[in-house]
Design a protein around this motif. Structure first.
Motif, mmCIF file in Angstrom:
data_model
loop_
_atom_site.group_PDB
_atom_site.id
_atom_site.type_symbol
_atom_site.label_atom_id
_atom_site.label_comp_id
_atom_site.label_asym_id
_atom_site.label_seq_id
_atom_site.Cartn_x
_atom_site.Cartn_y
_atom_site.Cartn_z
ATOM 1 N N PRO A 305 47.385 -5.994 -50.755
ATOM 2 C CA PRO A 305 46.627 -5.016 -50.343
ATOM 3 C C PRO A 305 45.632 -4.209 -51.844
ATOM 4 O O PRO A 305 46.861 -4.893 -53.027
ATOM 5 N N LEU A 306 45.278 -4.042 -51.590
ATOM 6 C CA LEU A 306 43.893 -3.586 -53.162
ATOM 7 C C LEU A 306 44.007 -2.511 -52.955
ATOM 8 O O LEU A 306 43.777 -1.470 -52.329
ATOM 9 N N THR A 307 43.235 -1.615 -54.249
ATOM 10 C CA THR A 307 43.029 -0.142 -54.289
ATOM 11 C C THR A 307 42.009 -0.177 -55.256
ATOM 12 O O THR A 307 41.504 -0.977 -56.537
ATOM 13 N N GLY A 308 40.693 0.749 -54.609
ATOM 14 C CA GLY A 308 39.811 1.291 -55.598
ATOM 15 C C GLY A 308 40.314 1.553 -57.016
ATOM 16 O O GLY A 308 41.114 2.066 -57.564
ATOM 17 N N ILE A 309 39.156 1.369 -57.776
ATOM 18 C CA ILE A 309 39.458 1.621 -59.002
ATOM 19 C C ILE A 309 37.558 1.778 -59.645
ATOM 20 O O ILE A 309 37.064 1.565 -59.207
ATOM 21 N N ALA A 310 37.595 2.418 -60.854
ATOM 22 C CA ALA A 310 36.095 2.168 -61.664
ATOM 23 C C ALA A 310 36.119 1.393 -62.420
ATOM 24 O O ALA A 310 36.790 1.078 -63.135
ATOM 25 N N VAL A 311 35.666 0.738 -62.922
ATOM 26 C CA VAL A 311 35.153 -0.206 -62.735
ATOM 27 C C VAL A 311 34.294 -0.951 -64.087
ATOM 28 O O VAL A 311 33.261 -0.070 -63.810
ATOM 29 N N LEU A 326 32.673 -8.896 -54.863
ATOM 30 C CA LEU A 326 33.039 -7.303 -55.373
ATOM 31 C C LEU A 326 33.596 -6.415 -53.978
ATOM 32 O O LEU A 326 34.029 -5.415 -53.469
ATOM 33 N N PHE A 327 32.707 -6.244 -53.991
ATOM 34 C CA PHE A 327 31.669 -5.209 -52.512
ATOM 35 C C PHE A 327 33.034 -5.216 -51.365
ATOM 36 O O PHE A 327 32.604 -4.115 -51.004
ATOM 37 N N VAL A 328 32.881 -6.362 -50.837
ATOM 38 C CA VAL A 328 33.538 -6.899 -50.254
ATOM 39 C C VAL A 328 34.995 -6.057 -49.963
ATOM 40 O O VAL A 328 35.498 -5.555 -49.401
ATOM 41 N N ALA A 329 35.546 -6.771 -50.796
ATOM 42 C CA ALA A 329 36.557 -6.263 -51.961
ATOM 43 C C ALA A 329 37.157 -4.831 -51.371
ATOM 44 O O ALA A 329 38.090 -4.956 -50.787
ATOM 45 N N ALA A 330 36.374 -4.171 -51.902
ATOM 46 C CA ALA A 330 36.141 -3.167 -52.334
ATOM 47 C C ALA A 330 36.207 -1.719 -51.275
ATOM 48 O O ALA A 330 36.725 -0.755 -50.791
ATOM 49 N N ALA A 331 35.658 -2.414 -50.099
ATOM 50 C CA ALA A 331 34.797 -2.094 -48.634
ATOM 51 C C ALA A 331 36.649 -1.808 -47.907
ATOM 52 O O ALA A 331 36.219 -1.342 -46.531
ATOM 53 N N LEU A 332 37.927 -2.831 -48.113
ATOM 54 C CA LEU A 332 39.169 -2.543 -47.913
ATOM 55 C C LEU A 332 40.063 -2.297 -48.899
ATOM 56 O O LEU A 332 41.141 -2.297 -48.189
ATOM 57 N N ALA A 333 39.624 -1.554 -49.933
ATOM 58 C CA ALA A 333 40.535 -1.065 -50.250
ATOM 59 C C ALA A 333 40.940 0.071 -50.092
ATOM 60 O O ALA A 333 40.595 0.780 -48.989
ATOM 61 N N THR A 334 42.276 0.480 -50.991
ATOM 62 C CA THR A 334 42.357 1.586 -50.516
ATOM 63 C C THR A 334 41.807 2.697 -51.597
ATOM 64 O O THR A 334 42.628 2.778 -52.595
ATOM 65 N N GLU A 371 21.895 4.840 -58.711
ATOM 66 C CA GLU A 371 20.322 3.837 -59.336
ATOM 67 C C GLU A 371 21.277 2.887 -59.564
ATOM 68 O O GLU A 371 20.863 1.816 -59.699
ATOM 69 N N ASP A 372 22.325 2.851 -60.062
ATOM 70 C CA ASP A 372 22.739 1.375 -60.912
ATOM 71 C C ASP A 372 24.061 1.585 -60.594
ATOM 72 O O ASP A 372 24.954 0.471 -61.181
ATOM 73 N N GLY A 373 24.339 1.395 -59.051
ATOM 74 C CA GLY A 373 25.730 0.758 -58.798
ATOM 75 C C GLY A 373 26.264 1.132 -57.307
ATOM 76 O O GLY A 373 24.733 1.664 -56.519
ATOM 77 N N LEU A 374 26.761 0.964 -56.929
ATOM 78 C CA LEU A 374 27.293 1.080 -55.440
ATOM 79 C C LEU A 374 28.979 2.437 -55.935
ATOM 80 O O LEU A 374 29.541 2.136 -56.487
ATOM 81 N N ILE A 375 29.189 3.097 -55.034
ATOM 82 C CA ILE A 375 30.152 4.045 -54.542
ATOM 83 C C ILE A 375 30.822 3.850 -53.688
ATOM 84 O O ILE A 375 30.704 4.102 -52.357
ATOM 85 N N ILE A 376 32.183 3.188 -53.055
ATOM 86 C CA ILE A 376 32.379 2.399 -51.792
ATOM 87 C C ILE A 376 33.688 2.663 -51.549
ATOM 88 O O ILE A 376 34.951 2.717 -52.380
ATOM 89 N N ASP A 377 33.926 3.450 -50.305
ATOM 90 C CA ASP A 377 35.316 4.246 -50.174
ATOM 91 C C ASP A 377 36.266 3.400 -48.710
ATOM 92 O O ASP A 377 35.300 2.836 -47.944
ATOM 93 N N GLY A 378 36.946 2.700 -49.298
ATOM 94 C CA GLY A 378 38.060 1.323 -48.953
ATOM 95 C C GLY A 378 38.432 1.884 -46.866
ATOM 96 O O GLY A 378 39.018 3.026 -47.205
ATOM 97 N N THR A 379 38.632 1.013 -46.730
ATOM 98 C CA THR A 379 39.967 1.618 -45.336
ATOM 99 C C THR A 379 41.029 1.262 -45.035
ATOM 100 O O THR A 379 41.752 1.730 -44.734
#
Length: 441
Positions: A305-311, A326-334, A371-379
């Protein structure tokens, strides 16, 4: 076009070996071609990008022969002895080949025309043209500093001290390669460290190269020109950028327990694995060893199980090619994952920030583009919805195609990729290895 839908078919198990590191493969062909005598390379990545480098070095006089799967023999011409190519050098989709070979040509008394496919022809070359022009080379490029592009080398070239305005291993390497046939000392000042394969391999071939840290913390790299390179025997480690797709797939797909053998873990390349561990990923290094000056290990990756972080943006140069997956991993994190400092991704094979935002949204992820990245709220570990009526658009970008293939494995209804052909540029065995890892379960 060759579309394909990737779907969840079970865990990834067993042991796999990914192809050789692309960065090291390119450089091993180039430097072997500049050494006098016979070099042998095993584990070479035989993707289209590396084959473009091999064809270009042949066109400039090197004797290059494939003797078996991943096994190559190179008889070099010597520094300063590159021949005038008889026709344009077709770089296909390879930005690395183009930028590094521009550096080689820049200090030889020859003229070369570089061409490429539609994707490569959109990519700017100005950041390489600027320092090489200071060394005396002359460039005629398509508007915007793009391909097709003509380079007229300088003989002799002029040594420079060049401070990189942006973190770029390709620009650094282009200047150092130009310095090989330039009298005196060529200096590159690198405020932010980038992958150091060029420095390691140049030393291995016998170039006089030093690296110091100045008072501001920048790396100062000095290369003594008119080098005499000695032939080498090189065993290319597995490409961490290729291993990344299987590592993320194994973390996301329940029941997975996969060993990825012989992965290069150069600290200037392998930050993705540290970031995934910070998110809670189980990635264990087995049989850590040193191969040809490069750290290598087998990676055991288990579903976690993965948890979202600020990279931390400081790691960007050490994993710039791994952000799509990594964006894909973040999409399924908590929770939420925030990425910043990714401006470089907008000038890769595609605008990887916009392209991955659109692709992940189509697959059912919650994504916001900055502008310089993505913010992803995981599932929170739940599979992505997948199953859109039309395929994700990969923009001829191999890493987007592979990243969204991984997303398909972690989805309910699968993800269709519009064209899998670009995968061959860096990872021609990707689909076969994926099928094998899932059958092993």
């Amino acid at each position: 076009m060759r579309p394909r839908r990737f779907t969840a078919t079970g865990p990834l198990r067993g042991r796999i070996r990914v192809p050789g590191d692309k960065s090291i493969s390119h450089r091993s062909l180039m430097l072997s071609s500049l050494a006098v005598g016979e070099s042998r390379v095993t584990g070479l990545l035989e993707g289209e990008d590396v084959l473009s480098t091999a064809a270009a070095m042949r066109a400039m006089g090197a004797d290059i022969e494939r003797t078996g799967p991943g096994e190559w023999r190179i008889n070099g011409v010597g520094v300063g002895a590159l021949l005038q190519p008889a026709q344009a050098l077709d770089m296909g989709n390879s930005g690395t080949s183009t930028r590094l070979l521009m550096g080689l040509v820049a200090s030889h008394p020859i003229t070369a025309c570089f061409t490429g496919d539609a994707s490569l022809s959109k990519r700017p070359m100005g950041r390489v043209i600027a320092p090489l022009s200071e060394m005396g080379a002359t460039f005629t490029a398509y508007p915007g500093g793009r391909l097709p592009l003509m380079v007229q080398g300088a003989a002799p070239a002029v040594p420079i001290a060049y401070r990189l305005p942006v973190a770029s291993a390709q620009v650094k390497s282009a200047v150092l390669l130009a310095g090989l046939n330039t009298p005196g000392t060529t200096t590159v000042i690198e405020p932010v460290p980038t992958r150091d394969h060029s420095e390691r391999m140049l030393r291995g071939f016998g170039a006089e190269l030093t690296v110091e840290i100045d008072g501001e913390g920048a790396r100062v790299i000095r290369l003594r020109g008119e080098a005499d390179l000695k032939p080498q025997v090189i065993d290319v480690p597995g490409d961490p950028s290729s291993a990344a797709f299987f590592a993320v797939a194994a973390l996301l797909v329940p029941g997975s327990d996969l060993v990825i053998e012989n992965v290069g873990l150069n600290p200037t390349r392998a930050a993705l694995f540290d970031v995934l561990r910070q998110m809670g990923g189980s990635i264990e290094e087995l049989d850590a060893r040193d191969v040809g000056g490069e750290p290598v290990a087998d990676l055991r990756v288990r579903h976690s199980p993965l948890t979202g972080i600020a990279v931390d943006p400081a790691v960007v140069p050490s994993m710039v090619d791994e952000f799509p997956v990594l964006f894909v991993a973040a999409a399924l994190a908590t929770g939420r994952t925030v990425t910043t400092g990714l401006e470089e991704l907008r000038v890769k094979e595609s605008d990887r920030i916009s392209a991955m935002r659109a692709a992940l949204e189509l697959a059912g992820a919650t994504v916001r583009e900055t502008e310089d990245g993505l913010i992803i709220d995981g599932t929170g570990g739940d599979p992505l919805r997948g199953g859109a009526n039309h395929p994700v658009v990969t923009h001829l970008d191999h890493r987007i195609a592979m990243a969204m293939a991984v997303a398909g494995l972690a989805s309910k209804a699968g993800v269709e990729v519009d064209d899998t052909r670009p995968i061959a540029t860096s990872f021609p065995t990707f689909e076969a290895l994926l099928a094998g890892a899932m059958q092993a379960a």
